[in-house]
Design a protein around this motif. Sequence first.
Motif, PDB file in Angstrom:
ATOM      1  N   ARG A  79      60.812  97.190  53.697  1.00  0.00           N
ATOM      2  CA  ARG A  79      61.011  95.909  53.006  1.00  0.00           C
ATOM      3  C   ARG A  79      61.942  96.135  51.808  1.00  0.00           C
ATOM      4  N   THR A  80      62.923  95.263  51.685  1.00  0.00           N
ATOM      5  CA  THR A  80      63.797  95.354  50.506  1.00  0.00           C
ATOM      6  C   THR A  80      63.483  94.190  49.572  1.00  0.00           C
ATOM      7  N   VAL A  81      63.590  94.486  48.326  1.00  0.00           N
ATOM      8  CA  VAL A  81      63.274  93.476  47.322  1.00  0.00           C
ATOM      9  C   VAL A  81      64.530  92.668  47.006  1.00  0.00           C
ATOM     10  N   ASN A  82      64.436  91.370  47.244  1.00  0.00           N
ATOM     11  CA  ASN A  82      65.572  90.492  46.972  1.00  0.00           C
ATOM     12  C   ASN A  82      65.423  89.892  45.578  1.00  0.00           C
ATOM     13  N   GLY A 140      53.542  98.791  49.032  1.00  0.00           N
ATOM     14  CA  GLY A 140      54.508  98.776  47.928  1.00  0.00           C
ATOM     15  C   GLY A 140      55.417  99.980  47.949  1.00  0.00           C
ATOM     16  N   MET A 161      64.595  86.036  44.315  1.00  0.00           N
ATOM     17  CA  MET A 161      63.330  85.795  43.613  1.00  0.00           C
ATOM     18  C   MET A 161      63.562  85.093  42.295  1.00  0.00           C
ATOM     19  N   ILE A 162      64.556  85.579  41.529  1.00  0.00           N
ATOM     20  CA  ILE A 162      64.809  84.981  40.209  1.00  0.00           C
ATOM     21  C   ILE A 162      65.360  83.571  40.385  1.00  0.00           C
ATOM     22  N   GLY A 178      64.740  81.573  42.892  1.00  0.00           N
ATOM     23  CA  GLY A 178      63.623  80.726  43.298  1.00  0.00           C
ATOM     24  C   GLY A 178      62.706  80.396  42.149  1.00  0.00           C
ATOM     25  N   SER A 179      62.402  81.400  41.329  1.00  0.00           N
ATOM     26  CA  SER A 179      61.479  81.130  40.233  1.00  0.00           C
ATOM     27  C   SER A 179      62.152  80.257  39.175  1.00  0.00           C
TER      28      SER A 179
END
Lengths: 389, 479
Positions: free
Chosen positions: B376-379, B461, B383-384, B386-387
Motif C-alpha cells: 500500500r502506498t500512502v497518497n 502499517g 489525503m490532504i 480530501g481533508s
Amino acid sequence: MPEKIINYKCPACTGPLHYVGDSGKLECDYCGSKYTIAEIESIYKEKVESAAEAAAEESQAEAPAAAETGGASSQTSSGGWDTSSLENWNSAGQGLRIYSCPSCGAELICDENTAATRCPYCGNPTVVPGQLSGTLKPDYVLPFKLNKEDAQKALLRHYQGKALLPETFRDEKNIQEIQGVYVPFWLFDGTARVVLDIDASESTAFMQGDYEVTETKHYEVHRDGDVVFEKIPVDAASKMPDEYMDSLEPYDYNKLEPFSMAYLAGYLADKFDVSVEQSAKRADERAVNTAEDVVRNTVSYETAVVRNKKVTLKRGKVHYALIPTYLLTIRWNEGQYLFAVNGQTGKVVGELPSSQEKERKEFLKTFLTAVIVGIPVLSILMYLVMYAL
Amino acid sequence: MRRNNKVFAAAALMLVLLLTLLPAVPAMAYSVYGQLYDSTDQLDKSRCETMGRQLSDLSEEKQIDIHVDVVNDLEGKGIDDYAKIFYTQYGYGYKSTGDGILLMIYVTEDGDGLQYQDYDIVFGGKNKDSLRTIVSDMYTGVGRYLNEEAFSGDLQSDNDAFFHAIECVVASVNGESSAAAGTAGSLSETEAAAETAAETETAAESVLSLAEDGLPPLDQVASSDLVWDQMDGTYVKDGAGLMSDAERQTLESKAGELADRYGTGVYVLTVDDYRSYGGSSSIELWTEKLYLDNQLGLGSEQNGVILALSMAERDYCLKIYGSDALFAYTDYAQGQLTDRFVSSFRNNDWYGGFSAYLNFGEKILKEAADGTPMERTVNWAGMIGGSSLLSLLIGFITGKGRVGSLRRTMKNTGIKRTAVNYISHESGMYMRSKQDHYVNTTVNRVRVSSSQNKTGGHGGGGGGTSVNSHGFSGGSGKF
C-alpha cells in the motif's frame, strides 16, 4: 358622561398612593407613609361600592343619551364657525370610555376594558371599580414584587451574553416606556384520564458460534391513570401576545392573594376580554399533552409503541386572576421592540435585534477555526483509518 | 461323488457358522461423554456420563480444557506421541488461554475386562507453570490407580480403578491433593511417590512444545489421507466438482503459465469436507501439512501458493510458502487477493473466484518480479486535498450552525404546549391500572462471517509479509 373612578390618596397628606411589591404595602409618593391593603380597603370601602354602582347606572343612562345627541347637526353653530361637520363622539360605540380624574378633574379617555390607569395630567393612579366588581371581580391577584427600576435592570441583564446584539441597542436611553400592567388570566383546574395500550419489547443479543443471536421478548402493556392539574394559566387579554405571556411562566402561586383593588394602585390593569370558553381550548391542549407524557413514562421497556390511546378531560374550577407584568418598549433604529418582564420573578422575554456585521464576524471566526484545525486532524484520521488500522 | 458331497457339506457348515458368528464380532464402537472419550465402550455408561459432565463443568470453571481419553490402539506410535497428536488434532485447549490437560489411558481388552497398558498426561497453553504443578500432583494421584495391579482383570474393579483415577484428576485441578482421593486397589503411597518422581521428570517432556505463535510443530500434526497426485490435474484439483472440465482446464493452463514464468506454483484445491480426510481439525494446519507432505511448490524452497476450499462449512484457506512466494505475496497483496475471490465465492461463482485468484496472483507475481512487491502506498496529496475539502464543508456548516444557535438566543418567546409545572403536588398522578402481559419471544440469528477472515493483513502499517513458525503466510475464513 365621564364615569366614576377612584384615586387612592394618602390619608395623611392626600398624595397619590401606589402599591410597592417589596414592602407589600401602599406607599405615598409625597410623604412616604405606608399603609397595608386592609387599612386602605377599610377607608375606601364605601367609596368603591358607590363608585361601582354609579358606574353601572351611568352606563345604562348613557346609551339613550348618546342616541339623542349622536349624528351630525347641520343647524349647530358656534360664534360664526361652521361646526356642521362635527359629530358627538359616541365613545361606547367605539370601545372607549370617558372617565373624570377625581384629583384634577381632567377627562380621561380609556379603553373600555381598562380597570386601572394613571392620569396623564396630574399623574395620579386611578382605579375604575366597575370593571372589577360583581361578576367581573377577580378571585386572586398576584402582587408585583419588582418595581420599574428592577424591571429595567432585568432587561439590561437579559442583554448579557447576546453576542449578536448591536452595541447601540444596549443604551438605556432607548427604553421608551416601562409600564407595570396587571394582565387578566384564567386559571384552570382539572383532571385528565389517560388510557394507553402499548406494544413493548426488550432484546438481548449474544454470540453462538458463528451466529449473532437476538432474542426479543414482546409484551402488551396497558396503563390507565389520572393526572390532576391546578391553575393552568391562559391569558384573558386579547391585546397581550400569547407567546409572551406563556413564556413568562412560571409564577409562584404561593404568593397569590385574594383580590383587592388596592393592589392595583400605581399600575395599569385591564379586565378580561377573552372568555373562559375561548381560553379553555389552550388549557385543554396543555393538560392533554402533559397527561399523556406522564402516563407514557410509567412504561419502561426498550421499545414501546402506543397502539391505542384515549384521553378524557374532567374540567374543574376556573379562577380569574390578575398577574403582574412589566411591558417595556424600546425604540431603536426606526423600529420598536416589545419586552415583557415577569413582575414577580424578573424573567424577561422578547425578541432582540441581530447585528448583521456581528453575524458575519461570528461565521468567519467559526469557519476559519474549523478549517485550520480540521485539515491536520482529518488528515491524521484518514491516515490512521486507511493505512494504520 | 461322496467325497464331493462331504466337501460341499463342510463348506456350507463353515458358511453357516461364519454367518452366525458375524453378529458376535463386535462393531468398532466408541463413546463420548462430554470431556471423556471411551474407545473401548466397556466403561460404565452412567458413571462416564456423570464424570464427563463434571469434567466439562470443571473445565469452564477453571478455564482449563480437561480431557480424559481411553484408547485401545496407538496406531503404531508411542503413547507420548499419540497423546500429543490427539491433543493437536482435536484442537484441545481452552478458548481464551489455550490451557489444556489430556490424560490418555491406553488399555487393551481381554475377555473379562480391560488390560491396563500405559498412560500419559499432556498439557499446553499460556499458563504452563501452574499447569505443570497440577500435572505433577495429578501423576501422584492417578499413578496409584493406573497400574496393572489396580486393573485386576474384572470389569467392575477395572471401572473402579479408572474412575478413582479420574477423581484424582478432578482433585488435582481443584487444587486438592490427589493423594487423598480414593484408596482401593491403589499402590501404596511410597510406591506411588517413587513412580511420581520418575513421572514428574517426564512431565516436562509432556509439555506440548508450542511455538510462540501458539502453533504445534508440524511433525506433531497428523497427516491427512489426501494424496495430491491421485487427483486429476497438476495445479488445479477440483475434488468437490465445482467447475466444468473446460473451466478447470483454463485455470490449469493459467496456473501452468504462471509456474513457468515466475517459478511459483499457484495451486487450487476444492474438497467436500477436509475433515473427512483425517488430519488436523484446523484447516490451516491441515493445508500446511498437505502442502509439505505432498511436496508442493517449485524449486528447492517449494515456492508456491495454495487456495483450498472445503464446501461442508464453506471454509477457505490461503497459504504461501517459499521465500520467493513470500516476497511477492505481501500481507497487503494477500488482503487484496482475498477480497477478490471471497466476494465471488459468496455468490457461488467458483470459476470467477479462482480466475480472480490466478489473474490477480499474476499481477502480484509480476510486481514482485519487477522488484517492487505489492504494498500500500500512502497518497499524501490526495489525503490532504480530501481533508481540506472536508474541512471547508465542515467549517461552512459549523459557521452557519453557530450563527443559527446565536440567533436563537435572541428570541425566547413561544407558545407553551405542556403543563408539567401545574400537576397538583397533593394529588399528582394516580394509576387506576397497570398491566404488563408477556406475549412471546422471537429469535433472530445472523451469521457473522466477515470478522472470521483472518488472512494476511489488509495492509499492515509496516508492509512486508507475516510468516508463522511453520514458514507459511496466509490465513483462513468463511465464504
